[in-house]
Design a protein around this motif. Structure first.
Motif, PDB file in Angstrom:
ATOM      1  N   GLU A 121      -3.222  -3.270 -12.096  1.00  0.00           N
ATOM      2  CA  GLU A 121      -2.429  -4.337 -11.480  1.00  0.00           C
ATOM      3  C   GLU A 121      -2.409  -5.633 -12.299  1.00  0.00           C
ATOM      4  OE1 GLU A 121      -4.938  -2.779 -10.021  1.00  0.00           O
ATOM      5  OE2 GLU A 121      -6.556  -4.227  -9.884  1.00  0.00           O
ATOM      6  N   MET A 122      -3.437  -5.818 -13.181  1.00  0.00           N
ATOM      7  CA  MET A 122      -3.466  -7.047 -13.983  1.00  0.00           C
ATOM      8  C   MET A 122      -2.257  -7.131 -14.912  1.00  0.00           C
ATOM      9  SD  MET A 122      -5.969  -8.799 -13.057  1.00  0.00           S
ATOM     10  CE  MET A 122      -6.164 -10.007 -14.344  1.00  0.00           C
ATOM     11  N   ALA A 123      -1.697  -5.961 -15.244  1.00  0.00           N
ATOM     12  CA  ALA A 123      -0.530  -5.941 -16.135  1.00  0.00           C
ATOM     13  C   ALA A 123       0.663  -6.635 -15.499  1.00  0.00           C
ATOM     14  CB  ALA A 123      -0.170  -4.507 -16.483  1.00  0.00           C
ATOM     15  N   LEU A 124       0.678  -6.699 -14.147  1.00  0.00           N
ATOM     16  CA  LEU A 124       1.798  -7.362 -13.472  1.00  0.00           C
ATOM     17  C   LEU A 124       1.703  -8.874 -13.648  1.00  0.00           C
ATOM     18  CD1 LEU A 124       2.205  -5.469 -10.082  1.00  0.00           C
ATOM     19  CD2 LEU A 124       3.375  -5.091 -12.228  1.00  0.00           C
ATOM     20  N   LEU A 125       0.502  -9.362 -13.897  1.00  0.00           N
ATOM     21  CA  LEU A 125       0.299 -10.802 -14.003  1.00  0.00           C
ATOM     22  C   LEU A 125       0.447 -11.290 -15.443  1.00  0.00           C
ATOM     23  CD1 LEU A 125      -2.754 -11.025 -11.611  1.00  0.00           C
ATOM     24  CD2 LEU A 125      -0.374 -11.521 -11.076  1.00  0.00           C
ATOM     25  N   GLU A 126      -0.156 -10.586 -16.374  1.00  0.00           N
ATOM     26  CA  GLU A 126       0.028 -10.969 -17.773  1.00  0.00           C
ATOM     27  C   GLU A 126      -0.170  -9.762 -18.692  1.00  0.00           C
ATOM     28  OE1 GLU A 126      -2.706 -13.819 -19.314  1.00  0.00           O
ATOM     29  OE2 GLU A 126      -4.321 -13.162 -18.018  1.00  0.00           O
ATOM     30  N   MET A 144       2.198 -10.603  -4.688  1.00  0.00           N
ATOM     31  CA  MET A 144       1.335 -11.533  -5.421  1.00  0.00           C
ATOM     32  C   MET A 144       0.168 -12.007  -4.536  1.00  0.00           C
ATOM     33  SD  MET A 144       2.088 -11.778  -8.483  1.00  0.00           S
ATOM     34  CE  MET A 144       3.347 -11.271  -9.591  1.00  0.00           C
ATOM     35  N   ARG A 145       0.451 -12.197  -3.228  1.00  0.00           N
ATOM     36  CA  ARG A 145      -0.622 -12.639  -2.321  1.00  0.00           C
ATOM     37  C   ARG A 145      -1.715 -11.567  -2.258  1.00  0.00           C
ATOM     38  NH1 ARG A 145       1.890 -13.603   2.659  1.00  0.00           N
ATOM     39  NH2 ARG A 145       1.121 -11.604   3.428  1.00  0.00           N
ATOM     40  N   HIS A 146      -1.281 -10.315  -2.179  1.00  0.00           N
ATOM     41  CA  HIS A 146      -2.264  -9.225  -2.129  1.00  0.00           C
ATOM     42  C   HIS A 146      -3.058  -9.124  -3.425  1.00  0.00           C
ATOM     43  CE1 HIS A 146      -1.853  -7.293   1.718  1.00  0.00           C
ATOM     44  NE2 HIS A 146      -0.584  -7.634   1.674  1.00  0.00           N
ATOM     45  N   LEU A 158      -7.023  -9.564  -3.913  1.00  0.00           N
ATOM     46  CA  LEU A 158      -7.782  -8.537  -4.622  1.00  0.00           C
ATOM     47  C   LEU A 158      -8.629  -9.161  -5.732  1.00  0.00           C
ATOM     48  CD1 LEU A 158      -7.513  -5.327  -4.459  1.00  0.00           C
ATOM     49  CD2 LEU A 158      -6.288  -5.543  -6.612  1.00  0.00           C
ATOM     50  N   LEU A 159      -8.015 -10.062  -6.492  1.00  0.00           N
ATOM     51  CA  LEU A 159      -8.733 -10.713  -7.595  1.00  0.00           C
ATOM     52  C   LEU A 159      -9.837 -11.614  -7.063  1.00  0.00           C
ATOM     53  CD1 LEU A 159      -5.796 -11.607 -10.003  1.00  0.00           C
ATOM     54  CD2 LEU A 159      -7.447  -9.771 -10.203  1.00  0.00           C
TER      55      LEU A 159
END
Lengths: 173, 359
Positions: free
Chosen positions: A96-101, A140-142, A146-147
């Motif tokens: 999922e981190m790939a969705l952020l950067e 993004m909230r989820h 999670l993070l």
């Protein structure tokens, strides 16, 4: 007659896929129509046993959602040995981190058996954010939750490790 | 492990790609209907996605959409096409007269200059040799150029047919491609496809918005000025607006000529020129910022170069596909550059350093 019309116009797999996505924590707040948009953005691939999804260091571009099968995440330790981190199953998601950067993958992923996996690409996610901001905000909230949970766990284990370390140092003294 | 055994040398892939491009160049005429169909399918696909997101079957949605579009075209053809075609044929019939009168006017002007100005005769001879004769030479080729577009009309029947199959099977074909792709490259492959998809989508949306806005503004302005053939001139201006400045220039030249001869006044022509200058400025000030926010982000030099190379290599169709092709090349270059930068292990002070200049 209505049944016949439904069969003629409605995609039979759609409801099944929608129910699966709705069962995931990542998409649980989304409406049926929003899930439809997510489905349109997803790509599906069947991975066979032993197939590598990505290798540590590859650029991260997508979120992976397991519909069926099992995937193992592993990491090479400083000694160069493969260390198994976790085995994920149906309903789990990773990367999922790939969705952020766009960062290199911190672990490798291998399919342990025949697995059906959905991929949500970062670019598609950005398009969703742009065209359907509510969907993006919800996901993004989820991800933020999670993070935050992971950060809390990491801090706790760090504190626990430090306490253990000082106790062992004290014991050594 | 299996992936490594099956790995194909990069040079072989590159050689295959070059070979494919070379073959495509030689049979490009046969590929035109497919390229146009692909572009059309690309335009229509988001509409189909809307219905798919509501659970409707793709095949039925495509069929329904085709029925609606066919009905719309029939109605539009009944009302709009006769007006546009009659205006265009009238305009076509009037063009020789306009050109003759422009020539007469130019001759009068030449005589005037030759008699009233010092070195007038030398000036006129210089103008005739350097400007007028080459210009007339080029104008003679215009009918031939327009005639070369006629075979494209046959595509009107072929393209929707191919597009239909492309729309029906695109999801299935994509799924098969994903399944056939080596597992480790699926993520990167999908990223590449998504980047190209977004880039092309932005370009097509941008072009359509600009063309529609320029055509609408031209039509309203020309109608307000009472210029004949307003619809035809506005359509022409909108159609060629995908080439930077060409829409405004075409509108200025054709609209200015029509207005000048219609009202027999230079002021009427000037009004049309001012109108198109205004449209161009409004386009620059209001439309471009909105469109370019989601646009292709190609450097203007690359944009122009792509158009010139496309036009030179493939003619009119080359002009149509030059920028989308440049978008694809840009995405590929950016991706390979990114892989190269990461692979070289270079330490970058900022993300901007990872970009290729001008791309």
């Amino acid at each position: 007659m209505l049944k016949l019309l439904r069969r003629f116009f409605i995609d039979a797999n759609f409801a099944k896929k929608k129910a699966f996505l709705k069962s995931l924590s990542l998409f649980q707040d989304l409406s049926g129509r929003d899930i439809g948009h997510i489905l349109a953005a997803l790509h599906t691939k069947v991975y066979h046993e032993g197939e590598v999804l990505f290798v540590e260091g590859d650029p991260g571009q997508a979120l992976f959602i397991i519909e069926s099968g099992r995937v193992e995440l592993s990491k090479i330790d400083p000694q160069g040995r493969q260390q198994r981190l976790i085995t994920l199953g149906p309903g789990d998601f990773f990367g999922e981190m790939a969705l952020l950067e766009q960062l290199p993958r911190s672990a490798s992923a291998t399919s342990l058996e025949k697995s059906t996996i959905h991929l949500l690409n970062r670019r598609k996610m950005e398009d969703l954010l742009h065209h359907h901001p509510l969907i993006g905000v919800s996901i993004m909230r989820h991800l933020a939750q999670l993070l935050s949970a992971r950060l809390r766990r990491a801090s706790q284990s760090l504190v626990a490790g430090e306490t253990l370390g000082s106790q062992s140092r004290a014991a050594a003294l | 492990m299996g992936d490594e055994r099956r790995q194909v040398p990069h040079l072989a892939i590159l050689a295959a790609l070059v070979g494919l491009l070379y073959a495509a160049y030689h049979v490009h005429a046969a590929l035109i209907p497919f390229a146009l169909s692909f572009a059309l399918a690309y335009l229509v696909n988001p509409l189909i996605h809307i219905f798919e997101a509501r659970g409707l079957r793709r095949d039925q949605t495509v069929l329904g959409l085709y029925l609606i579009i066919a009905t719309g075209i029939s109605i539009g053809a009944n009302f709009l096409l006769p007006t546009v075609t009659s205006e265009l044929s009238l305009l076509q019939a009037q063009v020789p007269m306009y050109l003759r009168r422009t020539q007469e006017y130019a001759s009068q002007l030449q005589l005037h200059v030759a008699h009233r100005m010092p070195f007038g005769q030398t000036l006129i001879e210089h103008w005739n040799m350097k400007m007028y004769e080459p210009l007339v030479g080029h104008l003679q080729h215009v009918p031939a150029y327009l005639l070369s577009l006629v075979p494209l009309l046959s595509l009107l029947f072929v393209v929707p047919f191919i597009t239909f199959y492309m729309l029906m099977d695109s999801s299935h074909a994509m799924q098969q491609a994903i399944q056939a792709c080596p597992s480790r490259w699926v993520e990167q492959g999908l990223h590449l496809v998504s980047e190209i998809d977004t880039s092309l989508g932005n370009y097509i949306r941008g072009v359509l918005i600009l063309a529609g806005a320029i055509a609408a503004a031209s039509f309203i302005g020309l109608t307000a000025l009472g210029v004949d053939y307003a619809l035809a001139i506005a359509t022409l201006s909108g159609l060629v607006s995908f080439v930077p400045y060409a829409g405004a220039i075409a509108g200025m030249v054709v609209g200015g000529l029509v207005a000048g001869f219609q009202y027999k006044s230079v002021y009427a022509a000037l009004k049309v020129i001012v109108l198109f200058l205004g449209i161009r400025l409004a386009d620059e000030a209001f439309l471009q910022p909105v469109v370019s926010r989601h646009s292709v982000h190609l450097h203007p030099l690359l944009y122009l170069m792509a158009l010139m190379v496309g036009g030179e290599a493939f003619g009119f169709v080359g002009l149509l596909f030059a920028v989308p092709a440049a978008c694809i090349v840009k995405v590929l270059l950016t991706l390979f550059w990114d892989i190269y930068v990461r692979g070289s292990g270079a330490k970058l002070a900022s993300p901007a350093q990872a970009r290729i200049p001008y791309v």
